[in-house]
Design an enzyme around this catalytic site. Structure first.
Site, PDB file in Angstrom:
ATOM      1  N   PRO A  41       0.788  -1.233   0.000  1.00  0.00           N
ATOM      2  CG  PRO A  41      -0.163  -1.136   2.119  1.00  0.00           C
ATOM      3  CD  PRO A  41       0.508  -2.079   1.169  1.00  0.00           C
ATOM      4  CG  ASN A  42      -0.265   4.257   1.319  1.00  0.00           C
ATOM      5  OD1 ASN A  42      -1.272   4.760   0.812  1.00  0.00           O
ATOM      6  ND2 ASN A  42      -0.282   3.699   2.526  1.00  0.00           N
ATOM      7  NE  ARG A  70       4.310   6.658   1.516  1.00  0.00           N
ATOM      8  CZ  ARG A  70       4.418   5.414   1.981  1.00  0.00           C
ATOM      9  NH1 ARG A  70       4.432   4.390   1.150  1.00  0.00           N
ATOM     10  NH2 ARG A  70       4.503   5.201   3.278  1.00  0.00           N
ATOM     11  CE1 TYR A 100       9.047   4.942   2.216  1.00  0.00           C
ATOM     12  CE2 TYR A 100       7.788   6.935   2.701  1.00  0.00           C
ATOM     13  CZ  TYR A 100       8.134   5.630   3.002  1.00  0.00           C
ATOM     14  OH  TYR A 100       7.573   5.014   4.079  1.00  0.00           O
ATOM     15  CG  ASN A 107       8.380  -2.178  -0.116  1.00  0.00           C
ATOM     16  OD1 ASN A 107       7.902  -2.287   1.018  1.00  0.00           O
ATOM     17  ND2 ASN A 107       8.964  -1.075  -0.531  1.00  0.00           N
ATOM     18  CB  ALA A 128       1.890   0.190   6.277  1.00  0.00           C
ATOM     19  CD  GLU A 155      10.886  -7.628   5.267  1.00  0.00           C
ATOM     20  OE1 GLU A 155      11.276  -8.695   5.802  1.00  0.00           O
ATOM     21  OE2 GLU A 155      10.484  -6.653   5.919  1.00  0.00           O
ATOM     22  CG  HIS A 204      11.412  -2.398   3.897  1.00  0.00           C
ATOM     23  ND1 HIS A 204      10.045  -2.355   3.919  1.00  0.00           N
ATOM     24  CD2 HIS A 204      11.775  -3.553   4.512  1.00  0.00           C
ATOM     25  CE1 HIS A 204       9.585  -3.437   4.536  1.00  0.00           C
ATOM     26  NE2 HIS A 204      10.617  -4.186   4.902  1.00  0.00           N
ATOM     27  NE  ARG A 246      10.580   5.935   7.849  1.00  0.00           N
ATOM     28  CZ  ARG A 246       9.553   5.734   7.020  1.00  0.00           C
ATOM     29  NH1 ARG A 246       9.575   4.705   6.187  1.00  0.00           N
ATOM     30  NH2 ARG A 246       8.531   6.566   7.014  1.00  0.00           N
TER      31      ARG A 246
HETATM   32  C1  DQA Z   1       8.430   0.903   3.350  1.00  0.00           C
HETATM   33  C2  DQA Z   1       8.618   1.134   4.856  1.00  0.00           C
HETATM   34  C3  DQA Z   1       7.305   0.954   5.592  1.00  0.00           C
HETATM   35  O1  DQA Z   1       7.492   1.192   6.975  1.00  0.00           O
HETATM   36  C4  DQA Z   1       6.277   1.934   5.070  1.00  0.00           C
HETATM   37  O2  DQA Z   1       5.035   1.717   5.703  1.00  0.00           O
HETATM   38  C5  DQA Z   1       6.143   1.938   3.612  1.00  0.00           C
HETATM   39  C6  DQA Z   1       7.332   1.760   2.777  1.00  0.00           C
HETATM   40  C7  DQA Z   1       9.716   1.233   2.550  1.00  0.00           C
HETATM   41  O3  DQA Z   1       9.787   0.833   1.398  1.00  0.00           O
HETATM   42  O4  DQA Z   1      10.604   1.913   3.061  1.00  0.00           O
HETATM   43  O5  DQA Z   1       5.060   2.185   3.059  1.00  0.00           O
HETATM   44  O6  DQA Z   1       8.132  -0.468   3.134  1.00  0.00           O
END
Ligand code: DQA
Length: 142
Positions: free
Chosen positions: A9-10, A17, A22, A73, A76, A97, A99, A106
């Site tokens: 998501p997002n 963002r 990011y 990825n 959240a 995994e 990120h 963070r």
């Molecule tokens: C994320 C890190 C997560 O904590 C966050 O909720 C994201 C992006 C990253 O790619 O850094 O949406 O997965």
């Protein structure tokens, strides 16, 4: 064999963002970056993004059924989705995994990953390069 690159998501709204966290790439640019990084490694990628836990789980089921390797990825969902963890745990091929940011540097709620315990490894903190490094790691495992 195609590597499934799943994004939670997002991540489709990276342009909106915090660019301090990011970076400056929107999702379309990230997609292009991942595709060209994969091509350099002679890997084929199927890149998908969803804000829906249900859809992500159905894609993980698809990867489990086809024995496809996955770069994931979970965004959240990383921090609380046991349903996604259980779906990742069913994968037979390697799964990494990733990120963009370094969640451990963070907020405290990001320090827990319920996914890390069921993947081959985790790469975070390198922006788009996290995906490229994951492709390199995956190629080495395969
Ligand atoms: C994320 C890190 C997560 O904590 C966050 O909720 C994201 C992006 C990253 O790619 O850094 O949406 O997965």
């Amino acid at each position: 064999m195609k590597v499934m690159v799943l994004n939670g998501p997002n991540l489709g709204r990276l342009d909106l963002r915090d660019s301090q966290v990011y970076g400056d790439m929107d999702f379309a640019a990230l997609r292009t970056f991942i595709t060209s990084s994969a091509a350099e490694l002679a890997l084929d990628v199927d890149i998908r993004q969803s804000d829906s836990e249900t859809e992500l789980i159905s894609w993980l089921h698809e990867a489990a059924d086809s024995g496809q390797p996955v770069i994931f990825n979970p965004a959240a969902f990383t921090h609380y989705s046991y349903a996604i963890r259980d779906a990742v745990d069913m994968l037979k091929a390697p799964v990494i995994e990733v990120h963009l940011s370094n969640p451990l540097a963070r907020e405290e709620f990001r320090h827990t990953s319920v996914i890390s315990g069921v993947v081959n490894g985790t790469i975070g903190g390198f922006g788009p390069d996290s995906y490229r490094l994951a492709l390199i790691a995956l190629k080495a495992i395969l």
